[in-house]
Scaffold this active site. Structure first.
Site, PDB file in Angstrom:
ATOM      1  N   CYS A  45       0.694  -1.041  -0.071  1.00  0.00           N
ATOM      2  CA  CYS A  45       0.012   0.027  -0.064  1.00  0.00           C
ATOM      3  C   CYS A  45       0.983   1.181  -0.127  1.00  0.00           C
ATOM      4  CB  CYS A  45      -0.987   0.026   1.160  1.00  0.00           C
ATOM      5  SG  CYS A  45      -0.241   0.319   2.619  1.00  0.00           S
ATOM      6  N   ASN A  64       2.467   1.588   4.184  1.00  0.00           N
ATOM      7  CA  ASN A  64       2.811   0.185   4.825  1.00  0.00           C
ATOM      8  C   ASN A  64       2.455   0.208   6.385  1.00  0.00           C
ATOM      9  OD1 ASN A  64       5.597  -1.850   5.545  1.00  0.00           O
ATOM     10  ND2 ASN A  64       3.453  -2.603   4.929  1.00  0.00           N
ATOM     11  N   CYS A 105      -1.386   0.554   7.255  1.00  0.00           N
ATOM     12  CA  CYS A 105      -2.575   0.382   7.453  1.00  0.00           C
ATOM     13  C   CYS A 105      -3.096  -0.870   6.432  1.00  0.00           C
ATOM     14  CB  CYS A 105      -3.496   1.696   6.986  1.00  0.00           C
ATOM     15  SG  CYS A 105      -3.359   2.998   8.107  1.00  0.00           S
ATOM     16  N   ARG A 106      -3.441  -0.833   5.326  1.00  0.00           N
ATOM     17  CA  ARG A 106      -3.897  -1.878   4.534  1.00  0.00           C
ATOM     18  C   ARG A 106      -2.851  -2.825   4.253  1.00  0.00           C
ATOM     19  NH1 ARG A 106      -5.487   1.829  -0.585  1.00  0.00           N
ATOM     20  NH2 ARG A 106      -3.336   2.763   0.143  1.00  0.00           N
ATOM     21  N   SER A 107      -1.662  -2.610   3.881  1.00  0.00           N
ATOM     22  CA  SER A 107      -0.817  -3.817   3.428  1.00  0.00           C
ATOM     23  C   SER A 107      -0.336  -4.668   4.543  1.00  0.00           C
ATOM     24  CB  SER A 107       0.364  -3.418   2.893  1.00  0.00           C
ATOM     25  OG  SER A 107       1.376  -2.432   3.289  1.00  0.00           O
ATOM     26  N   ASP A 134      -8.448   3.490   1.564  1.00  0.00           N
ATOM     27  CA  ASP A 134      -7.449   3.552   2.937  1.00  0.00           C
ATOM     28  C   ASP A 134      -8.037   4.206   4.168  1.00  0.00           C
ATOM     29  OD1 ASP A 134      -5.074   4.262   4.292  1.00  0.00           O
ATOM     30  OD2 ASP A 134      -4.166   5.273   2.492  1.00  0.00           O
TER      31      ASP A 134
END
Length: 154
Positions: free
Chosen positions: A8, A11, A13-15, A124
Site C-alpha cells: 500500500c 505500509n 494500514c492496509r498492507s 485507505d
C-alpha cells in the site's frame, strides 16, 4: 516456498493488515512451511514505524497478532516474491514504475475475490477511518488468494 508481498502507500494500514490476515489464514491451514507473507509501502513516509493503531485494533479484535515495521517497496522485491499484490490502482502504478517495463506482474488484491469487480481499490482507512470495512474486504480477498495459491501449487 511461495512468497507473497502486499503493498500500500505507507505500509502502516492496509498492507500490514493484509499481511496479518494472510499469515493467520496460512497458519490455520498449516501451510506456514510453504508460504511466506510480508508487506511494504510505495512511499518512504513510515519506514520503521509500527502499523496504525486502527489496524492493530481490528487485527487483535479478530484474534490476529502482528509484529511488523514499515518498509519501502523496491525493485529487488520482484526477485524475492512470487506474488506482488497492490491495495489500489495508484499503488500498482507506483510499483510498476519501480519495476520498469519488463517488471513482474502486479495484481490488485480485490481482483482475487470471485465474481468481484475487477480493478476495484481497497479504500485507505488512514483517510476513511473504516478499518472494519477494510478488514472484511481483505479477509475475503486473502482467503481467495490463498485458495488460488494452493490450487496452483498442487
Amino acid at each position: 516456498m511461495v512468497r507473497v508481498l502486499f503493498v500500500c502507500l505507507g505500509n502502516i494500514c492496509r498492507s500490514p493488515m493484509a499481511e496479518g490476515i494472510m499469515r493467520h489464514l496460512v497458519e490455520q491451514r498449516k501451510l506456514s512451511h510453504v508460504i511466506e507473507v510480508d508487506s511494504a509501502g510505495t512511499s518512504h513516509y513510515h519506514i520503521g514505524e509500527e502499523p496504525h493503531h486502527g489496524t492493530m485494533r481490528i487485527l487483535r479484535h479478530n484474534g490476529i497478532s502482528l509484529s511488523h515495521r514499515g518498509r519501502q517497496f523496491g525493485k529487488i522485491d520482484q526477485q524475492n516474491f512470487d506474488y506482488l499484490i497492490a491495495m489500489d490502482r495508484q499503488n500498482r502504478r507506483d510499483m510498476q514504475a519501480v519495476l520498469g517495463a519488463n517488471g513482474a506482474e502486479v495484481r490488485l488484491i480485490l481482483d482475487y475475490i470471485p465474481n468481484g469487480v475487477k480493478g476495484r481499490d481497497v479504500p485507505d482507512p488512514w483517510y476513511t477511518g473504516n478499518f472494519e470495512e477494510v478488514y472484511a474486504m481483505l479477509h475475503t480477498a486473502c482467503n481467495a488468494l490463498l485458495d488460488e495459491i494452493v490450487a496452483t501449487k498442487r
